[in-house]
Scaffold this active site. Structure first.
Site, PDB file in Angstrom:
ATOM      1  N   GLN B 121       0.837  -1.192   0.000  1.00  0.00           N
ATOM      2  CA  GLN B 121       0.000   0.000   0.000  1.00  0.00           C
ATOM      3  C   GLN B 121       0.874   1.246   0.000  1.00  0.00           C
ATOM      4  O   GLN B 121       1.570   1.520   0.972  1.00  0.00           O
ATOM      5  CB  GLN B 121      -0.873  -0.058   1.260  1.00  0.00           C
ATOM      6  CG  GLN B 121      -1.795   1.106   1.450  1.00  0.00           C
ATOM      7  CD  GLN B 121      -2.600   0.918   2.720  1.00  0.00           C
ATOM      8  OE1 GLN B 121      -3.140  -0.151   2.984  1.00  0.00           O
ATOM      9  NE2 GLN B 121      -2.684   1.942   3.532  1.00  0.00           N
ATOM     10  N   GLY B 122       0.864   1.989  -1.104  1.00  0.00           N
ATOM     11  CA  GLY B 122       1.726   3.165  -1.232  1.00  0.00           C
ATOM     12  C   GLY B 122       0.968   4.444  -0.934  1.00  0.00           C
ATOM     13  O   GLY B 122       0.551   5.157  -1.851  1.00  0.00           O
ATOM     14  N   SER B 124       1.640   6.605   2.535  1.00  0.00           N
ATOM     15  CA  SER B 124       2.458   7.562   3.303  1.00  0.00           C
ATOM     16  C   SER B 124       3.723   7.947   2.548  1.00  0.00           C
ATOM     17  O   SER B 124       4.269   7.161   1.768  1.00  0.00           O
ATOM     18  CB  SER B 124       2.861   6.948   4.639  1.00  0.00           C
ATOM     19  OG  SER B 124       1.736   6.701   5.427  1.00  0.00           O
ATOM     20  N   SER B 156       4.243  -1.556   3.987  1.00  0.00           N
ATOM     21  CA  SER B 156       4.335  -2.946   4.436  1.00  0.00           C
ATOM     22  C   SER B 156       4.359  -3.891   3.244  1.00  0.00           C
ATOM     23  O   SER B 156       3.614  -3.705   2.279  1.00  0.00           O
ATOM     24  CB  SER B 156       3.145  -3.287   5.334  1.00  0.00           C
ATOM     25  OG  SER B 156       3.136  -2.436   6.457  1.00  0.00           O
ATOM     26  N   GLU B 240      -8.817  -0.327   7.885  1.00  0.00           N
ATOM     27  CA  GLU B 240      -7.528  -0.683   8.464  1.00  0.00           C
ATOM     28  C   GLU B 240      -7.515  -0.431   9.966  1.00  0.00           C
ATOM     29  O   GLU B 240      -6.626  -0.878  10.678  1.00  0.00           O
ATOM     30  CB  GLU B 240      -6.452   0.184   7.785  1.00  0.00           C
ATOM     31  CG  GLU B 240      -5.052  -0.332   7.880  1.00  0.00           C
ATOM     32  CD  GLU B 240      -4.072   0.578   7.118  1.00  0.00           C
ATOM     33  OE1 GLU B 240      -4.501   1.614   6.590  1.00  0.00           O
ATOM     34  OE2 GLU B 240      -2.893   0.243   7.066  1.00  0.00           O
TER      35      GLU B 240
END
Lengths: 351, 377
Positions: B121-122, B124, B156, B240
């Site tokens: 997941q891109g 931040s 992650s 999340e």
């Protein structure tokens, strides 16, 4: 699995909250209004709520632990100054002894308030306490105690006279009485018992006590937060509501989460009373009580802090909630007691 | 109010328990050991092939169309068996399902759910953490493709991912929340470089940072409409934040069970405050289990509790950090003489929970303003 209220439970929750809102004291001053308090007591009695755990005719209670907890939560939410859990717990104990009904009576607790007083002679030798008795002397001139009998595999019930006046007894909790029964009070047999109270009976009864005191703490948290959030949105300093300051917002957000977590354990404990094996029901009650005791203390202290100077005056209702939480915390044991018991059963720790 | 299994739930539980008895890979906790990450794909595939993954997701994409309460059973049984927790992918599934076109869903959901395609997941960036909408990675249209330049961090699973769900700025001329779009970007290409980021407990396989230098993605891989990126991000982060979605109850229960086992073997070797710390960790973990039961039951109405996810996230954070502190207490001096001490790693990892998925401070802002209705300053 479906943890939601049934339609009947949702209706009971709605009705109990409405009754509590309508008849409980809306301010500290109104606690002195005996006419109002009398109407509240009559309404609770007329609703049949004091008999929820009495014998329904076949030895089972008229209502489940869930329903009793729903009412306890609703009454606490408005800091309703009316006896409820005391008479309900007496009814549950009497039912287990095979008595047809003990409406309005109360149970005498040992001085630590963790469990019922146990006597062996014709008079009590240590002080004990009637917690949350019905103030109507016709209903609570005597308290139930357990008679210890080493030769039998269970306890019998006896009565000990209550001489104090619940309506005028000053207490830490301004909404429910605790009356001391002094040593020397005579113990008289209760006729008509058909069953001895076995260890499982006392475990389930304690599970009910833990579920009701936990539900009471949840109600206290919800009620005091409603009052406090409204105050924070209204009270201005520096020309803006104090509730717009992040420091205050974060205190209240923490408190709200503690209340939500407590509700989740409280609902389960109330369901567990009649639906899990006695030891498991008791453990569910201990988990719930440990969590909610710590949570309620923090939530009530937050409420006093957010009310600022006014929160430290007698006239502010926040301390009425805190005081109620203090009694509900001690009654059937505080978080320290519950954690010690959990350590004994889960970790094999011996005292 | 009923916490018992329905007949269908009981049947599922029995089948799962029997399967777990023979198929528990005995992996260490994800929070403390690289070995978990090295073998997570294997565990994902095993769960999926046995019919125990994606329980509440659409059957069309490889799920089982079951009510979400089945996830409670899955987590309870995995905790009881001491099995590793299920891979946490629910928030990606929710994000793609809610915002993707049918073509996007058909293309990406099956591989995500069955584990043949792995995702990171891109979101931040080094200068866009809590203030995510200020992110600076750009995606510029070039024919049938977009060209991506930027730097993502705290990503992650970036080391093993086949795909990245990327949030990038596609329109610099509108207010910051409105100029973002989301893409499914293939990770295996020359314009992408990823490096591991070592966590404070020494785990190297969870976090990564990814640089995009002229990386390319097909325009058809945009998820949702141009400018819909912020809303997709909010869908993902709200899921999340939910312990029911993440399956973390199983992770906490496993740690508590280990501590209880250790103390029970010789209670006299531990102090009363250590007994109390373990008992309190159990109370907290039970609270979260029961809270998830309540939340997932509420969903039987189809009620999506929106900002309520922030309440659940804070409760989950307190539980994880209570469990971590208890582990440190039970470990005692071992935690400072043995650098491989699992309790120390558990404790150190727990400090991330009040940051990842939105800091505790951000959650409190959301609760105060959107749930309690307090005025903003």
């Amino acid at each position: 699995m479906d943890t939601r209220d049934t339609p009947e439970q949702a209706e009971l929750r709605r009705a109990a909250r409405q009754l509590a809102r309508a008849l409980a004291a809306g301010s500290v001053g109104e606690l002195d209004d005996t006419v109002r308090a009398g109407r509240l007591a009559a309404a609770v009695r007329d609703a049949g709520w004091l008999e929820l755990r009495d014998d329904g005719g076949d030895g089972t209670p008229l209502a489940g632990g869930e329903e009793a907890a729903i009412v306890a939560d609703a009454l606490a939410g408005a800091v309703a100054d009316v006896a409820f859990s005391g008479p309900v717990l007496a009814g549950d104990l009497a039912r287990r002894a095979g008595l047809p009904g003990a409406a309005g009576a109360v149970v005498a607790f040992a001085a630590d308030l963790v469990g019922p007083a146990v006597v062996t002679g014709a008079a009590i030798t240590a002080p004990c306490f009637a917690v949350d008795p019905d103030p109507d002397p016709a209903h609570a001139d005597a308290a139930l105690v357990l008679v210890g009998d080493r030769d039998a595999d269970g306890h019998r019930l006896a009565r000990v006279a209550v001489t104090g006046d619940a309506a005028t007894a000053p207490g830490t909790d301004l909404t429910r009485a605790v009356i001391e029964i002094p040593p020397g009070a005579a113990v008289t047999e209760v006729s008509g018992q058909t069953r001895l109270l076995a260890a499982d009976d006392l475990a389930q009864w304690s599970a009910l006590g833990l579920a009701l005191t936990t539900a009471d703490l949840v109600g206290v948290m919800r009620g005091v937060l409603d009052v406090t959030v409204a105050y924070a949105a209204e009270r201005k300093q520096y020309g803006v509501p104090v509730g717009s300051f992040q420091a205050v917002q974060h205190l209240l957000a923490d408190a709200h989460c503690l209340m939500e977590g407590s509700l989740s354990v409280a609902l389960h404990a109330s369901w567990a009373v009649d639906n899990l094996a006695p030891a498991d029901a008791l453990e569910a009650g201990r988990v719930a009580k440990a969590y909610a005791s710590r949570a309620a203390r923090t939530v009530c202290e937050t409420a006093i802090q957010v009310h600022g100077g006014i929160g430290n005056t007698w006239e502010c209702i926040a301390h009425v909630y805190l005081r109620r939480a203090l009694l509900s915390t001690q009654w059937f044991g505080d978080d320290g007691v519950q954690l010690r018991e959990l350590a004994a059963t889960r970790l094999g720790v011996r005292a | 109010m009923d916490y018992r299994d329905s007949p269908a739930e009981a049947e599922f539980r029995a089948r799962l328990r029997a399967w777990l008895a023979d198929h528990n890979p005995g992996l260490p906790a994800s929070s403390t050991d690289d070995e978990y990450w090295a073998r997570q794909a294997e565990w994902h595939t095993a769960l999926y092939d046995a019919g125990f993954f994606g329980l509440s997701w659409p059957a069309r994409y490889g799920g089982h169309d079951l009510p979400t309460v089945f996830d409670v059973i899955l987590d309870e049984e995995m905790a009881a068996a001491g099995a590793p927790p299920r891979p946490s992918l629910g928030y990606l599934v929710q994000g793609i399902s809610t915002h993707g076109s049918d073509a996007i869903k058909d293309r990406f959901l099956p591989g995500l759910i069955n584990g043949t395609e792995r995702w990171c997941q891109g979101f931040s960036e080094p200068d866009a953490g809590s203030d995510l909408a200020s992110l600076r990675t750009t995606a510029v249209r070039d024919g049938d493709e977009f060209v991506i330049d930027g730097h993502k961090i705290w990503t992650s699973y970036s080391d093993v991912a086949d795909w990245c769900i990327l949030l990038a700025r596609t329109d610099p001329d509108v207010p910051k929340h409105k100029g973002l779009s989301a893409f499914a970007v293939p990770m295996d290409q020359p314009g992408i470089e990823q490096r591991p980021l070592v966590m404070i407990n020494g785990v190297t396989k969870e976090f990564g940072q990814v640089t995009f230098t002229g990386a390319r993605v097909k325009a058809e891989n945009m998820i949702g409409e141009p400018g819909e990126g912020w809303r997709l991000a909010m869908t993902i982060v709200s899921h999340e934040r939910e312990p029911g979605e993440l399956g973390y109850v199983a992770r906490y229960a496993k740690t508590v069970k280990g501590m209880e086992h250790e103390v029970h073997a010789d209670p006299g070797a531990f102090r009363p405050d250590q007994h109390e710390a373990v008992a309190w960790a159990h109370v907290q973990t039970e609270m979260l289990r029961l809270h998830v039961c309540r939340r997932l039951s509420e969903r039987l109405d189809g009620v999506d509790h929106g900002p309520g996810g922030s309440i659940d996230k804070l409760l989950m954070t307190w539980v994880e950090q209570t469990v971590g502190s208890a582990a440190l207490s039970v470990s005692g001096a071992r935690s400072v003489v043995d650098t491989e001490d699992v309790a120390l790693k558990t404790y150190l990892y727990s400090r991330a929970q009040s940051v990842m998925g939105g800091t505790s401070q951000i959650q409190k802002n959301i609760i105060a303003t959107r749930i309690l209705g307090l005025p903003t300053s």
